[in-house]
Design a protein around this motif. Structure first.
Motif, PDB file in Angstrom:
ATOM      1  N   ALA A 107     -37.389 -34.686  21.930  1.00 14.09           N
ATOM      2  CA  ALA A 107     -36.430 -33.747  21.322  1.00 14.09           C
ATOM      3  C   ALA A 107     -37.141 -32.571  20.661  1.00 14.09           C
ATOM      4  CB  ALA A 107     -35.565 -34.487  20.291  1.00 14.09           C
ATOM      5  N   ASN A 108     -38.372 -32.790  20.204  1.00 15.03           N
ATOM      6  CA  ASN A 108     -39.089 -31.749  19.471  1.00 15.03           C
ATOM      7  C   ASN A 108     -39.539 -30.595  20.364  1.00 15.03           C
ATOM      8  OD1 ASN A 108     -39.988 -30.795  16.961  1.00 15.03           O
ATOM      9  ND2 ASN A 108     -42.090 -31.475  17.395  1.00 15.03           N
ATOM     10  N   GLY A 109     -39.438 -30.779  21.667  1.00 18.30           N
ATOM     11  CA  GLY A 109     -39.751 -29.682  22.590  1.00 18.30           C
ATOM     12  C   GLY A 109     -38.921 -28.456  22.257  1.00 18.30           C
ATOM     13  N   ALA A 110     -37.736 -28.635  21.698  1.00 16.49           N
ATOM     14  CA  ALA A 110     -36.854 -27.509  21.386  1.00 16.49           C
ATOM     15  C   ALA A 110     -37.073 -26.973  19.966  1.00 16.49           C
ATOM     16  CB  ALA A 110     -35.391 -27.955  21.543  1.00 16.49           C
ATOM     17  N   TYR A 111     -37.862 -27.677  19.142  1.00 20.15           N
ATOM     18  CA  TYR A 111     -37.965 -27.276  17.724  1.00 20.15           C
ATOM     19  C   TYR A 111     -39.385 -26.953  17.258  1.00 20.15           C
ATOM     20  CZ  TYR A 111     -33.189 -28.883  17.635  1.00 20.15           C
ATOM     21  OH  TYR A 111     -31.863 -29.021  17.908  1.00 20.15           O
ATOM     22  N   HIS A 112     -40.369 -27.609  17.851  1.00 24.84           N
ATOM     23  CA  HIS A 112     -41.774 -27.380  17.494  1.00 24.84           C
ATOM     24  C   HIS A 112     -42.076 -27.649  16.022  1.00 24.84           C
ATOM     25  CE1 HIS A 112     -41.985 -25.773  21.499  1.00 24.84           C
ATOM     26  NE2 HIS A 112     -41.010 -24.931  21.208  1.00 24.84           N
TER      27      HIS A 112
END
Ligand code: NAD
Length: 336
Positions: A19-24
């Motif tokens: 999910a962190n691919g979209a938030y970094h």
């Protein structure tokens, strides 16, 4: 933002990294559960991510606040494990995941009901042992049975929808009526009627001072003999000692639990080489008509994806806009 993720299991890492691919965000995965002793591990992380059995007591929150933490991001819906008054005093903002796949928990709830009714757990053991006798495995038709649902929010209403498909009669109890229950032909009634008229009682309310030990010796006394009791909400909604007495007397016909009031030191860990040192839980496991799962009702792929995405979005929202729709407010937040 740098987020210290406490109580990380391999599956948390998988779904949060995806999910962190979209938030970094900078995710720091920590295996220990959050407690006053481990809180120091969050040093240099403005945000902390915690789960249902992490310790969000005042003692823990003080250590977090002293070490620069400003935000608690719960990766669950319930927040009974966080001292919200202390969080407010310490100017810690708290966000949660108020809704994620209600199907995950509702379907697990119904799985417990069906397994207990048809004694699937016992049948499985028998067949593996070459015992094909049906003696003692007699169940009942779900069709036409009355189910009492306490708490008809997202999960309770989904349970009602599934059970309506089976032809069950729905009785419900909640402070707020949910139109879905009425659509299904269900009836809102008082607690007395739930206890008196339900063949199956299933709990879907949060744990609050008001719901603590909602199921106790007195309320069990008012239930139908042989009632099936299911709890997938929070352990302390049920007084386990009273339930044990009810099982012994036969008043409670069967019991399905996904949560337990003293689960914090047990659930989510492999204790198979040590045994269970909790006598109450150990005693419960001796009953053939008791089925216990270790807080796994939420555990579906869809739910974990939604939990990770919402948790990271909550942190991003507070970081970029200073607000988040999933923030928990007791009273207007006192700004420092
Ligand atoms: P929700 O907020 O949508 O619904 C909870 C409902 O309970 C609300 O309608 C509320 O009005 C009602 N309620 C509150 N106090 C009550 C009372 N005293 N008597 C009767 N009803 C009352 O929450 P949800 O998403 O449906 O989740 C319900 C609970 O399930 C959560 O609070 C959590 O404790 C538990 N849960 C367990 C798991 C699991 O894996 N076992 C996962 C998620 C949630």
């Amino acid at each position: 933002m740098r987020i210290a993720v406490f109580g990380t299991k391999p599956y948390d890492r998988t779904f949060f990294e995806e999910a962190n691919g979209a938030y970094h965000h900078e995710l720091v995965f920590l295996e220990p559960r959050l407690s006053p002793e481990t809180a120091i591990l969050a040093k240099d992380s403005p945000a902390v991510c915690l789960f249902v059995n992490d310790d969000g007591s005042e003692a823990t929150l003080k250590v977090l606040a002293e070490n620069g933490v400003r935000l608690l991001a719960l990766r669950c819906a319930g927040f009974n494990n966080v001292d919200m008054q202390a969080a407010q005093r310490l100017h810690l903002r708290v966000v949660r995941v108020p809704a994620y796949s209600p199907y995950a928990v509702a379907e697990h709830t119904v799985a417990l009901m069906l397994a207990l009714n048809r004694q699937i757990h016992r049948a499985h053991q028998r067949v593996r042992d070459g015992n094909f006798s049906l003696q003692g495995l007699l169940g009942f038709d779900m069709h036409g049975r009355t189910v009492g649902i306490i708490g008809t929010g997202a999960i309770g209403a989904t349970v009602a929808t599934i059970l309506h498909g089976f032809g069950c009669q729905i009785l419900a109890c909640d402070k707020r009526e949910n139109g879905r229950i009425v659509e299904l032909g269900g009836h809102y009634v008082d607690f007395a009627r739930i206890w008196r008229d339900s063949d199956i009682i299933t709990l879907h309310c949060p744990l609050t001072p008001e719901t603590k030990y909602l199921v106790n010796a007195d309320t069990i006394e008012h239930m139908r003999r042989g009632v099936m009791l299911i709890n997938t909400s929070r352990g302390a909604v049920v007084d386990t000692r009273a339930v044990l007495a009810g099982l012994k007397s036969g008043k409670i016909g069967s019991l399905g639990l996904d949560v337990y009031e003293e689960e914090a030191d047990l659930f989510f860990e492999d204790l198979s080489e040590h045994g269970i040192d909790d006598d109450l839980l150990a005693r419960l496991t001796t009953f053939p008509n008791v089925l216990i799962t270790g807080h796994q009702a939420f555990f579906t792929r869809e739910a974990l994806q939604q939990i990770a995405a919402t948790t990271l979005a909550n942190v991003a929202s507070l970081q970029s806009t200073g607000t988040c729709g999933n923030e928990i407010h007791l009273e207007p937040f006192p700004r420092p």
